[in-house]
Design an enzyme around this catalytic site. Structure first.
Site, PDB file in Angstrom:
ATOM      1  N   GLU A 145      48.182  52.352  29.123  1.00 46.22           N
ATOM      2  CA  GLU A 145      46.913  51.640  29.072  1.00 46.22           C
ATOM      3  C   GLU A 145      46.041  52.296  30.126  1.00 46.22           C
ATOM      4  O   GLU A 145      46.282  52.144  31.320  1.00 46.22           O
ATOM      5  CB  GLU A 145      47.157  50.148  29.349  1.00 46.22           C
ATOM      6  N   GLU A 188      34.421  57.771  33.913  1.00 48.72           N
ATOM      7  CA  GLU A 188      34.697  56.440  34.437  1.00 48.72           C
ATOM      8  C   GLU A 188      34.370  56.422  35.932  1.00 48.72           C
ATOM      9  O   GLU A 188      34.883  57.240  36.691  1.00 48.72           O
ATOM     10  CB  GLU A 188      36.189  56.154  34.213  1.00 48.72           C
ATOM     11  N   CYS A 245      39.311  48.322  33.646  1.00 51.21           N
ATOM     12  CA  CYS A 245      39.452  49.432  32.687  1.00 51.21           C
ATOM     13  C   CYS A 245      38.534  49.237  31.488  1.00 51.21           C
ATOM     14  O   CYS A 245      38.026  50.196  30.938  1.00 51.21           O
ATOM     15  CB  CYS A 245      40.900  49.578  32.247  1.00 51.21           C
ATOM     16  N   VAL A 254      46.796  60.308  35.399  1.00 52.68           N
ATOM     17  CA  VAL A 254      48.222  60.047  35.642  1.00 52.68           C
ATOM     18  C   VAL A 254      48.932  59.746  34.316  1.00 52.68           C
ATOM     19  O   VAL A 254      50.071  60.170  34.104  1.00 52.68           O
ATOM     20  CB  VAL A 254      48.415  58.906  36.675  1.00 52.68           C
ATOM     21  N   GLY A 255      48.247  59.063  33.412  1.00 59.02           N
ATOM     22  CA  GLY A 255      48.823  58.791  32.099  1.00 59.02           C
ATOM     23  C   GLY A 255      49.244  60.076  31.405  1.00 59.02           C
ATOM     24  O   GLY A 255      50.327  60.165  30.807  1.00 59.02           O
ATOM     25  N   GLY A 311      46.815  52.588  34.333  1.00 58.55           N
ATOM     26  CA  GLY A 311      46.176  53.307  35.432  1.00 58.55           C
ATOM     27  C   GLY A 311      45.254  54.375  34.892  1.00 58.55           C
ATOM     28  O   GLY A 311      44.722  54.253  33.785  1.00 58.55           O
ATOM     29  N   SER A 312      45.104  55.435  35.651  1.00 55.65           N
ATOM     30  CA  SER A 312      44.123  56.454  35.288  1.00 55.65           C
ATOM     31  C   SER A 312      44.619  57.326  34.130  1.00 55.65           C
ATOM     32  O   SER A 312      45.824  57.526  33.962  1.00 55.65           O
ATOM     33  CB  SER A 312      43.825  57.331  36.499  1.00 55.65           C
ATOM     34  N   THR A 313      43.691  57.851  33.383  1.00 53.86           N
ATOM     35  CA  THR A 313      44.028  58.733  32.265  1.00 53.86           C
ATOM     36  C   THR A 313      44.736  59.981  32.785  1.00 53.86           C
ATOM     37  O   THR A 313      45.670  60.485  32.156  1.00 53.86           O
ATOM     38  CB  THR A 313      42.751  59.082  31.474  1.00 53.86           C
ATOM     39  N   LYS A 361      56.760  48.818  39.764  1.00 58.55           N
ATOM     40  CA  LYS A 361      56.117  49.302  40.992  1.00 58.55           C
ATOM     41  C   LYS A 361      54.664  48.859  41.021  1.00 58.55           C
ATOM     42  O   LYS A 361      53.853  49.290  40.207  1.00 58.55           O
ATOM     43  CB  LYS A 361      56.156  50.827  41.083  1.00 58.55           C
TER      44      LYS A 361
HETATM   45  P1  NAI Z   1      46.367  55.852  39.540  1.00 57.54           P
HETATM   46  O1  NAI Z   1      46.446  56.073  38.091  1.00 57.54           O
HETATM   47  O2  NAI Z   1      46.704  56.981  40.444  1.00 57.54           O
HETATM   48  O3  NAI Z   1      47.313  54.635  39.971  1.00 57.54           O
HETATM   49  C1  NAI Z   1      47.871  53.684  39.117  1.00 57.54           C
HETATM   50  C2  NAI Z   1      49.343  53.500  39.442  1.00 57.54           C
HETATM   51  O4  NAI Z   1      50.059  54.697  39.157  1.00 57.54           O
HETATM   52  C3  NAI Z   1      49.645  53.202  40.899  1.00 57.54           C
HETATM   53  O5  NAI Z   1      50.702  52.280  40.950  1.00 57.54           O
HETATM   54  C4  NAI Z   1      50.086  54.541  41.449  1.00 57.54           C
HETATM   55  O6  NAI Z   1      50.916  54.441  42.562  1.00 57.54           O
HETATM   56  C5  NAI Z   1      50.829  55.127  40.285  1.00 57.54           C
HETATM   57  N1  NAI Z   1      50.921  56.585  40.231  1.00 57.54           N
HETATM   58  C6  NAI Z   1      50.083  57.510  40.765  1.00 57.54           C
HETATM   59  N2  NAI Z   1      50.520  58.738  40.480  1.00 57.54           N
HETATM   60  C7  NAI Z   1      51.650  58.618  39.752  1.00 57.54           C
HETATM   61  C8  NAI Z   1      52.550  59.540  39.148  1.00 57.54           C
HETATM   62  N3  NAI Z   1      52.364  60.847  39.213  1.00 57.54           N
HETATM   63  N4  NAI Z   1      53.588  59.045  38.455  1.00 57.54           N
HETATM   64  C9  NAI Z   1      53.779  57.728  38.341  1.00 57.54           C
HETATM   65  N5  NAI Z   1      52.969  56.816  38.906  1.00 57.54           N
HETATM   66  C10 NAI Z   1      51.903  57.249  39.596  1.00 57.54           C
HETATM   67  O7  NAI Z   1      44.936  55.317  39.878  1.00 57.54           O
HETATM   68  P2  NAI Z   1      44.158  55.408  41.275  1.00 57.54           P
HETATM   69  O8  NAI Z   1      44.329  56.744  41.905  1.00 57.54           O
HETATM   70  O9  NAI Z   1      44.534  54.249  42.077  1.00 57.54           O
HETATM   71  O10 NAI Z   1      42.668  55.276  40.795  1.00 57.54           O
HETATM   72  C11 NAI Z   1      41.966  56.426  40.365  1.00 57.54           C
HETATM   73  C12 NAI Z   1      41.128  56.129  39.166  1.00 57.54           C
HETATM   74  O11 NAI Z   1      41.954  55.712  38.096  1.00 57.54           O
HETATM   75  C13 NAI Z   1      40.138  54.998  39.327  1.00 57.54           C
HETATM   76  O12 NAI Z   1      38.956  55.421  39.911  1.00 57.54           O
HETATM   77  C14 NAI Z   1      39.940  54.590  37.898  1.00 57.54           C
HETATM   78  O13 NAI Z   1      38.997  55.430  37.300  1.00 57.54           O
HETATM   79  C15 NAI Z   1      41.277  54.798  37.266  1.00 57.54           C
HETATM   80  N6  NAI Z   1      42.065  53.574  37.174  1.00 57.54           N
HETATM   81  C16 NAI Z   1      42.132  52.930  35.972  1.00 57.54           C
HETATM   82  C17 NAI Z   1      42.819  51.755  35.869  1.00 57.54           C
HETATM   83  C18 NAI Z   1      42.906  51.026  34.581  1.00 57.54           C
HETATM   84  O14 NAI Z   1      43.115  49.823  34.591  1.00 57.54           O
HETATM   85  N7  NAI Z   1      42.804  51.670  33.458  1.00 57.54           N
HETATM   86  C19 NAI Z   1      43.457  51.133  37.007  1.00 57.54           C
HETATM   87  C20 NAI Z   1      43.401  51.914  38.210  1.00 57.54           C
HETATM   88  C21 NAI Z   1      42.699  53.073  38.269  1.00 57.54           C
END
Ligand code: NAI
Ligand code: MG
Length: 781
Positions: A264, A393, A298, A246-247, A242-244, A190
């Site tokens: 990650e 972050e 990140c 959601v992780g 993605g974000s910590t 996804k």
């Molecule tokens: P996010 O963690 O919500 O999104 C990343 C991915 O996870 C997207 O594909 C999203 O649709 C999916 N997702 C969201 N909620 C989910 C869930 N409950 N279960 C499974 N998948 C889910 O990140 P977001 O909201 O776009 O960005 C928020 C903050 O996260 C940013 O400001 C940044 O601090 C951090 N971030 C860190 C990243 C990294 O590379 N470590 C990348 C993106 C965001």
């Protein structure tokens, strides 16, 4: 006009990259996209818009994946898994090679589409993202080719659910898809909701490459679609970037499901500048560290830690450079700063900076486009290490800065974070820089460099930056499992008797072993350990939360064990084995008293196991990676930290030794809960440990109920890893509780292990006891 005047007044013209081909591709699809399931486009029931953040214009309508769509994708991936995993490595290599070739062939279309959808400068998508994507597929074509010969005991996991973010849309897809496919897995991926287009173009080239249907499935949608993938029972592994926040949710949601998991996550990576650094290079490095991709990285070097004596001079140079950065249309080949991915992210950044009252905020005095999501490069100086913006972050082009005086203080400030993804060290004194590298708590260290990536080098974090590595041989572990199918493990209970008759006239209560001393249980409770014939063998303390806390505190004081040499640790492990050899009879009798079976073989196996880990202590080598760079990328196996472990129940001595061995060999102190039904062999061990020069606190033994001890071990914030081989079903409890500090967990999922064989030792244990740190050292004048 003189040449001099021309130079001074000369302005850059624009150098726009044409969007025509990308627009034509969108038009060809009527600007409406469905999912890619089982090799065909499947339209979605609901749609949402994906936009160009540089101008707010809609690019296309994307399908919002439903639970039914996820179901269909998982079914297609499952169907494809059998044949795909049975193909020869060479056949899979040919497909990955074909994908790499097609990615090259369409590289400009991918780059333009990425820039349109994400807002990143075309210079970056064209010169960094897309070439790295190709490199990743080439590299992993090679891994598919070599799998049978080099990883003969590895099998694919099955269907992998992969959820990726929006900051490097196609690159994160490549990091996920290439190793999964190489190892014979199939995927349901996804993309992030802001940036799905290049994944959909990738789906098209999968078809073009003739990839068998269902090997790659792409389901678009938001977090709800992601959650449906995470929760799907037909998925064997989740890989998330993605974000910590959601992780953490995903860690909890997958707990006890048996799904493998790699995360990650975020970071707040330090960028340390010593006074003897080449300051101009360090400034240029910062442009890459924090303004690359508008800081939405990140591993962005978002915390500048600069030596006090040069701080003002350095800030001045930096501000001059900031004034020369060019923000503008991301498709303009001569801009440095593109658009923030979405108005939501722009608001997050703006709100965080506006709410800050600490230090001094300097926005680059440069013109920004009057439409679209732009934020100026920003430097905030004079922050304290505890300042909100030094800790959280921001994920935008905002650099938070503070100063240090001594190298030791630099290390302390750098490590004062819950994250641990990357770090940069700038000094012309290579001795100093290389001395810093092992002291920084992070998965990656760049020496006089920043943001270097390659498929051959592992990428990933420690602490709350997540677990698992992407890239290199180490990255393949995330997509393989042992070939042998483990047997189920039934609960093993001890013996009891209503009124046990003492085997020994002296009623002996085995003590726990904490910080090098025998300790009574804090609860004041103990329980009898009874032989199969109902004879009382002794009492054992009922360890509690308090006992574990004491044990962890003692282990934390022994952290310097990590700094000892492999040679010294080998000697100590041999010494433990030698002292155990001197008591073979006593231990064998203890084992047979408790279990009713002869204990001789188990004691012998325990001695052999200690020899194995003594052997490994100075032989579990790192590597110098074959990266395309003038320089070195060193993969160093560092100790994982403090380990909490529940020992196997069936082999009371060998089980304890099988966990203490790898922990100690690799430099980790351990808190061990021994076999619950048969704890006395492990409690006898303290005599052996005491006579073997094991420093206080390196091994701590807390007896008691595994079910009671597990949640405390798993949730303890000081522990870095938790292992469970208990026959009590605790895998789910443990995995869920680790979400707090995202410690690494290794649980048996109710599966048995043959501890008497080589199944009970070796690389799997060494890997769990270590983290790979990649240290990049470019060289050349
Ligand atoms: P996010 O963690 O919500 O999104 C990343 C991915 O996870 C997207 O594909 C999203 O649709 C999916 N997702 C969201 N909620 C989910 C869930 N409950 N279960 C499974 N998948 C889910 O990140 P977001 O909201 O776009 O960005 C928020 C903050 O996260 C940013 O400001 C940044 O601090 C951090 N971030 C860190 C990243 C990294 O590379 N470590 C990348 C993106 C965001
Ligand atoms: Mg978009």
């Amino acid at each position: 006009m003189t040449v001099q005047e021309i130079f001074e007044t000369m302005d850059y013209g624009t150098a726009p990259e044409s969007a025509a081909e990308a627009m034509a591709w969108l038009d060809k699809h009527d600007r409406v996209f469905g999912h890619f399931i089982g090799g065909v486009a499947v339209s979605g029931a609901a749609q949402f818009a994906t936009k160009n953040p540089a101008n707010g214009q809609e690019l296309a309508q994307i399908a919002q994946g439903s639970a039914a769509d996820v179901d269909a994708a998982v079914a297609a991936a499952r169907k494809a898994f059998g044949p795909w995993s049975k193909l020869s490595g060479h056949k899979r290599a040919r497909y990955l090679y074909a994908l790499a070739r097609l990615l090259q062939k369409h590289s400009r279309l991918f780059a333009v589409l990425e820039t349109l959808d994400n807002g990143k400068p075309i210079r970056e998508s064209r010169d960094i993202d897309i070439p790295l994507v190709q490199r990743h597929f080439y590299y992993h074509a090679g891994m598919a080719q070599l799998m049978e010969a080099e990883l003969p005991d590895a099998a694919p996991l099955g269907v992998c659910g992969q959820i990726i973010p929006w900051n490097f849309p196609l690159l994160m897809l490549a990091w996920k898809v290439a190793p999964a496919l190489a190892m014979g897995n199939t995927v349901v991926l996804k993309p992030a909701e802001y940036t799905s287009l290049t994944a959909l173009l990738f789906a098209q080239i999968c078809a073009e490459a003739g990839l068998p249907e269902g090997v790659v499935n792409i389901v678009t949608g938001d977090g709800a679609t992601g959650a449906a993938i995470v929760d799907h029972p037909g998925i064997d592994k989740i890989a998330f970037t993605g974000s910590t926040e959601v992780g953490r949710k995903i860690r909890e949601a997958t707990a006890g499901s048996g799904k493998a998991l790699t995360l990650e996550l975020g970071g707040k990576s330090p960028y340390i500048v010593f006074e003897d650094a080449d300051l101009d290079s360090a400034v240029e490095g910062l442009v890459d560290a924090i303004w690359f991709n508008q800081g939405q990285v990140c591993c962005a070097g978002s915390r500048l830690i600069v030596q006090e004596g040069i701080a003002d001079a350095f800030y001045a140079k930096l501000k001059t450079r900031m004034a020369n950065l060019r923000a503008g249309d991301p498709l303009d080949k001569s801009i440095d700063i593109g658009a923030i991915v979405d108005p939501v992210q722009l608001k997050t950044i703006t709100d965080m900076v506006d709410a800050n009252t600490d230090g001094e905020t300097h926005h680059a005095p440069i013109p920004l486009p009057d439409q679209g999501c732009f934020y100026p490069p920003t430097l905030i100086t004079g922050l304290s290490t505890a300042s909100h913006l030094m800790q959280e972050e921001i994920f935008g082009p905002v650099l938070a800065a503070t100063t240090f005086r001594t190298p030791a203080e630099a290390v302390q400030i750098a490590n004062q974070t819950r994250y641990g993804l990357a770090a940069s060290v700038w000094s012309e004194n290579i001795n100093l820089a290389l001395d810093m590298a092992p002291k920084l708590v992070s998965g990656i260290v760049w020496v006089n460099a920043t943001n270097l990536f390659d498929a051959a080098a592992g990428f990933g974090g420690v602490r709350e930056s997540g677990f698992g590595r992407e890239g290199g041989w180490e990255g393949l572990r995330a997509y393989t499992k042992p070939k042998a199918t483990p047997k189920p493990l039934a609960q093993i209970t001890g013996y009891s008797a209503d009124a046990p008759s003492p085997a020994d006239p002296l009623d002996r209560t085995a003590k726990m072993y904490v910080g090098g001393k025998q300790a009574r249980p804090d609860s004041g409770y103990s329980r009898p350990v009874v032989s199969p014939k109902g004879k009382l063998l002794g009492h054992v303390g009922q360890g509690s939360r308090k006992d574990l806390r004491n044990a962890v505190e003692a282990a934390a004081k022994a952290r310097s064990w990590a700094k000892t040499t492999g040679h010294l640790r080998a000697q100590i492990l041999y010494y433990i084995a030698e002292n155990l050899s001197a008591r073979v009879d006593a231990f064998a009798k203890r084992l047979s008293d408790m279990t009713g079976k002869s204990g001789v073989a188990e004691v012998d196996a325990s001695i052999s196991r200690l020899f194995s880990y003594a052997a490994w202590a100075d032989k579990y080598d790192g590597a110098a990676k074959g990266v395309p760079l003038r320089g070195l990328a060193l993969a160093i196996n560092e100790p994982v930290g403090l380990i909490g472990a529940l020992a196997p129940d069936d082999v009371p001595l060998l089980g304890a030794v099988s966990l203490i061995g790898p922990a100690l060999a690799m430099g980790n102190p351990i808190v061990l809960a021994p076999s619950e039904p048969f704890p006395l062999a492990a409690t006898d061990l303290y005599q052996v440990l005491e006579t073997s020069d094991v420093p206080a606190g390196v091994v701590n033994i807390v007896t008691g109920s595994h079910a009671e001890l597990a949640p405390t071990l798993a949730s303890h914030l000081e522990l870095d890893a938790v292992w469970s081989f208990s026959s009590t079903d605790l895998s789910g409890v443990i995995e869920a509780q680790t979400a707090g500090n995202l410690k690494r967990s290794w649980v048996n999922n109710g599966k048995a292990r043959d501890w008497m064989s080589t199944d009970g030792e070796g690389r799997a244990f060494l890997q769990a006891a270590t983290e790979v740190k990649t240290v990049w050292v470019p060289y050349g004048e």
